[in-house]
Write a protein that holds these residues in place. Sequence first.
Motif, PDB file in Angstrom:
ATOM      1  N   HIS A   9     -18.073 -19.864 -21.288  1.00 50.36           N
ATOM      2  CA  HIS A   9     -17.646 -18.791 -20.275  1.00 50.36           C
ATOM      3  C   HIS A   9     -16.090 -18.637 -19.845  1.00 50.36           C
ATOM      4  O   HIS A   9     -15.425 -17.789 -19.779  1.00 50.36           O
ATOM      5  CB  HIS A   9     -18.315 -19.388 -19.029  1.00 50.36           C
ATOM      6  CG  HIS A   9     -18.324 -18.488 -17.808  1.00 50.36           C
ATOM      7  ND1 HIS A   9     -18.711 -17.333 -17.461  1.00 50.36           N
ATOM      8  CD2 HIS A   9     -17.537 -18.738 -16.564  1.00 50.36           C
ATOM      9  CE1 HIS A   9     -18.510 -16.862 -16.203  1.00 50.36           C
ATOM     10  NE2 HIS A   9     -17.637 -17.664 -15.868  1.00 50.36           N
ATOM     11  N   ALA A  10     -15.200 -19.836 -19.981  1.00 52.00           N
ATOM     12  CA  ALA A  10     -14.028 -20.024 -19.692  1.00 52.00           C
ATOM     13  C   ALA A  10     -13.272 -19.240 -20.842  1.00 52.00           C
ATOM     14  O   ALA A  10     -12.182 -18.590 -20.494  1.00 52.00           O
ATOM     15  CB  ALA A  10     -13.518 -21.557 -19.671  1.00 52.00           C
ATOM     16  N   ILE A  11     -13.444 -19.622 -22.038  1.00 54.49           N
ATOM     17  CA  ILE A  11     -13.016 -18.922 -23.071  1.00 54.49           C
ATOM     18  C   ILE A  11     -13.143 -17.547 -23.275  1.00 54.49           C
ATOM     19  O   ILE A  11     -12.087 -16.869 -23.415  1.00 54.49           O
ATOM     20  CB  ILE A  11     -13.341 -19.399 -24.337  1.00 54.49           C
ATOM     21  CG1 ILE A  11     -12.712 -21.168 -24.584  1.00 54.49           C
ATOM     22  CG2 ILE A  11     -12.551 -18.751 -25.821  1.00 54.49           C
ATOM     23  CD1 ILE A  11     -13.363 -21.932 -25.970  1.00 54.49           C
ATOM     24  N   ALA A  12     -14.310 -17.135 -22.991  1.00 52.82           N
ATOM     25  CA  ALA A  12     -14.451 -15.755 -22.774  1.00 52.82           C
ATOM     26  C   ALA A  12     -13.820 -15.014 -21.761  1.00 52.82           C
ATOM     27  O   ALA A  12     -13.124 -13.782 -22.054  1.00 52.82           O
ATOM     28  CB  ALA A  12     -15.963 -15.442 -23.089  1.00 52.82           C
ATOM     29  N   ARG A  38     -14.032  -2.869 -27.740  1.00 52.71           N
ATOM     30  CA  ARG A  38     -15.165  -3.470 -28.284  1.00 52.71           C
ATOM     31  C   ARG A  38     -15.112  -5.037 -28.228  1.00 52.71           C
ATOM     32  O   ARG A  38     -16.026  -5.601 -27.680  1.00 52.71           O
ATOM     33  CB  ARG A  38     -15.420  -3.077 -29.594  1.00 52.71           C
ATOM     34  CG  ARG A  38     -15.933  -1.480 -29.622  1.00 52.71           C
ATOM     35  CD  ARG A  38     -16.233  -1.162 -31.097  1.00 52.71           C
ATOM     36  NE  ARG A  38     -16.616   0.272 -31.009  1.00 52.71           N
ATOM     37  CZ  ARG A  38     -16.334   1.335 -31.948  1.00 52.71           C
ATOM     38  NH1 ARG A  38     -15.465   0.960 -33.068  1.00 52.71           N
ATOM     39  NH2 ARG A  38     -16.794   2.519 -31.651  1.00 52.71           N
ATOM     40  N   SER A  39     -14.116  -5.414 -28.487  1.00 55.95           N
ATOM     41  CA  SER A  39     -13.833  -6.983 -28.509  1.00 55.95           C
ATOM     42  C   SER A  39     -14.010  -7.463 -27.026  1.00 55.95           C
ATOM     43  O   SER A  39     -14.490  -8.285 -26.697  1.00 55.95           O
ATOM     44  CB  SER A  39     -12.173  -7.454 -28.844  1.00 55.95           C
ATOM     45  OG  SER A  39     -12.268  -7.052 -30.543  1.00 55.95           O
ATOM     46  N   MET A  44     -16.743  -9.687 -22.691  1.00 49.33           N
ATOM     47  CA  MET A  44     -17.336  -9.785 -21.385  1.00 49.33           C
ATOM     48  C   MET A  44     -18.953 -10.097 -20.976  1.00 49.33           C
ATOM     49  O   MET A  44     -19.323 -10.594 -20.114  1.00 49.33           O
ATOM     50  CB  MET A  44     -16.916  -8.279 -20.536  1.00 49.33           C
ATOM     51  CG  MET A  44     -17.410  -7.937 -19.105  1.00 49.33           C
ATOM     52  SD  MET A  44     -16.416  -9.106 -17.997  1.00 49.33           S
ATOM     53  CE  MET A  44     -15.199  -7.987 -17.856  1.00 49.33           C
ATOM     54  N   TYR A  45     -19.662  -9.416 -22.037  1.00 53.84           N
ATOM     55  CA  TYR A  45     -21.050  -9.976 -22.155  1.00 53.84           C
ATOM     56  C   TYR A  45     -21.142 -11.442 -22.353  1.00 53.84           C
ATOM     57  O   TYR A  45     -21.856 -11.946 -21.650  1.00 53.84           O
ATOM     58  CB  TYR A  45     -21.869  -9.144 -23.227  1.00 53.84           C
ATOM     59  CG  TYR A  45     -21.715  -7.956 -23.003  1.00 53.84           C
ATOM     60  CD1 TYR A  45     -22.035  -7.195 -21.805  1.00 53.84           C
ATOM     61  CD2 TYR A  45     -21.954  -6.786 -23.954  1.00 53.84           C
ATOM     62  CE1 TYR A  45     -22.146  -5.939 -21.489  1.00 53.84           C
ATOM     63  CE2 TYR A  45     -22.393  -5.421 -23.869  1.00 53.84           C
ATOM     64  CZ  TYR A  45     -22.403  -4.993 -22.401  1.00 53.84           C
ATOM     65  OH  TYR A  45     -22.705  -3.566 -22.380  1.00 53.84           O
ATOM     66  N   PHE A  46     -20.313 -11.926 -23.021  1.00 54.67           N
ATOM     67  CA  PHE A  46     -20.161 -13.441 -23.154  1.00 54.67           C
ATOM     68  C   PHE A  46     -19.997 -14.149 -21.767  1.00 54.67           C
ATOM     69  O   PHE A  46     -20.583 -15.272 -21.477  1.00 54.67           O
ATOM     70  CB  PHE A  46     -19.388 -14.167 -23.973  1.00 54.67           C
ATOM     71  CG  PHE A  46     -20.123 -14.205 -25.607  1.00 54.67           C
ATOM     72  CD1 PHE A  46     -20.748 -15.288 -25.872  1.00 54.67           C
ATOM     73  CD2 PHE A  46     -19.712 -13.467 -26.494  1.00 54.67           C
ATOM     74  CE1 PHE A  46     -21.195 -15.411 -27.156  1.00 54.67           C
ATOM     75  CE2 PHE A  46     -19.965 -13.525 -27.797  1.00 54.67           C
ATOM     76  CZ  PHE A  46     -20.889 -14.568 -28.084  1.00 54.67           C
ATOM     77  N   VAL A  47     -18.979 -13.458 -21.168  1.00 55.51           N
ATOM     78  CA  VAL A  47     -18.786 -14.180 -19.732  1.00 55.51           C
ATOM     79  C   VAL A  47     -20.028 -13.989 -18.841  1.00 55.51           C
ATOM     80  O   VAL A  47     -20.433 -15.083 -18.136  1.00 55.51           O
ATOM     81  CB  VAL A  47     -17.609 -13.362 -18.979  1.00 55.51           C
ATOM     82  CG1 VAL A  47     -17.395 -13.840 -17.751  1.00 55.51           C
ATOM     83  CG2 VAL A  47     -16.245 -13.561 -19.777  1.00 55.51           C
ATOM     84  N   LEU A  67     -21.967 -11.495  -8.998  1.00 55.52           N
ATOM     85  CA  LEU A  67     -20.977 -10.786  -9.501  1.00 55.52           C
ATOM     86  C   LEU A  67     -21.306 -10.646 -11.014  1.00 55.52           C
ATOM     87  O   LEU A  67     -20.877  -9.529 -11.794  1.00 55.52           O
ATOM     88  CB  LEU A  67     -19.669 -11.358  -9.455  1.00 55.52           C
ATOM     89  CG  LEU A  67     -18.255 -10.686  -9.820  1.00 55.52           C
ATOM     90  CD1 LEU A  67     -18.102  -9.179  -9.217  1.00 55.52           C
ATOM     91  CD2 LEU A  67     -16.945 -11.528  -9.710  1.00 55.52           C
ATOM     92  N   ALA A  68     -21.863 -11.550 -11.736  1.00 57.74           N
ATOM     93  CA  ALA A  68     -21.890 -11.559 -13.260  1.00 57.74           C
ATOM     94  C   ALA A  68     -22.979 -10.470 -13.542  1.00 57.74           C
ATOM     95  O   ALA A  68     -22.988  -9.708 -14.444  1.00 57.74           O
ATOM     96  CB  ALA A  68     -22.594 -12.994 -13.562  1.00 57.74           C
TER      97      ALA A  68
END
Length: 180
Positions: A9-12, A38-39, A44-47, A67-68
């Motif tokens: 979550h933090a890295i994404a 696209r990246s 954002m989807y990973f987040v 919010l997610a």
Amino acid sequence: MSTLFVVIHAIAASGVVLLGPIQILRRTKDRKHRFIGRSWVILMYFVCVSGMLIYSLTGSFTAFHALAIWTFISTTLGVIAIRRGKVRRHIFMMVGSYLGALTAGIFAAIIPGRDIPRLAVSDPGLLWSLVALVIVLVTAWAVYVLRFVSGQDRVSAVIGDAVPTDGTPAPSGAAAAPAV
């Protein structure tokens, strides 16, 4: 397992925050924009998904959880909008998603008891090492794309103007779009 989701979550989220200004501030909305975009959407989807898994492990529904969900929906609506040629709606949804992620990140960093403030106190060296690593990786990715990915869309070999492939008429004097 929760720690893995927090790290993802933090890295994404850091990637989303760093790539956002490149997308918003670049004047040319070309192939590079789509490549980085696209990246950004994948990050954002990973987040969103990792955030949902973090919240499900804690057993509580918070404003961050809501919010997610909203960010996942608005990002998807932004992708659908641009695929349908609705540029203004795309901009509105993507900039809104970015600002929402930025706001959530700020609150996650300043609310005592959350992981970022706890890590800043317990192991500041690790926190800043991770921040530096993410900045280097995202910057390297952006530089690679901006430097080495062709900026033009599909190009006419005759004139060199971008040629639409969606059935709209080609610019005056331009060759037909190549078959894909």
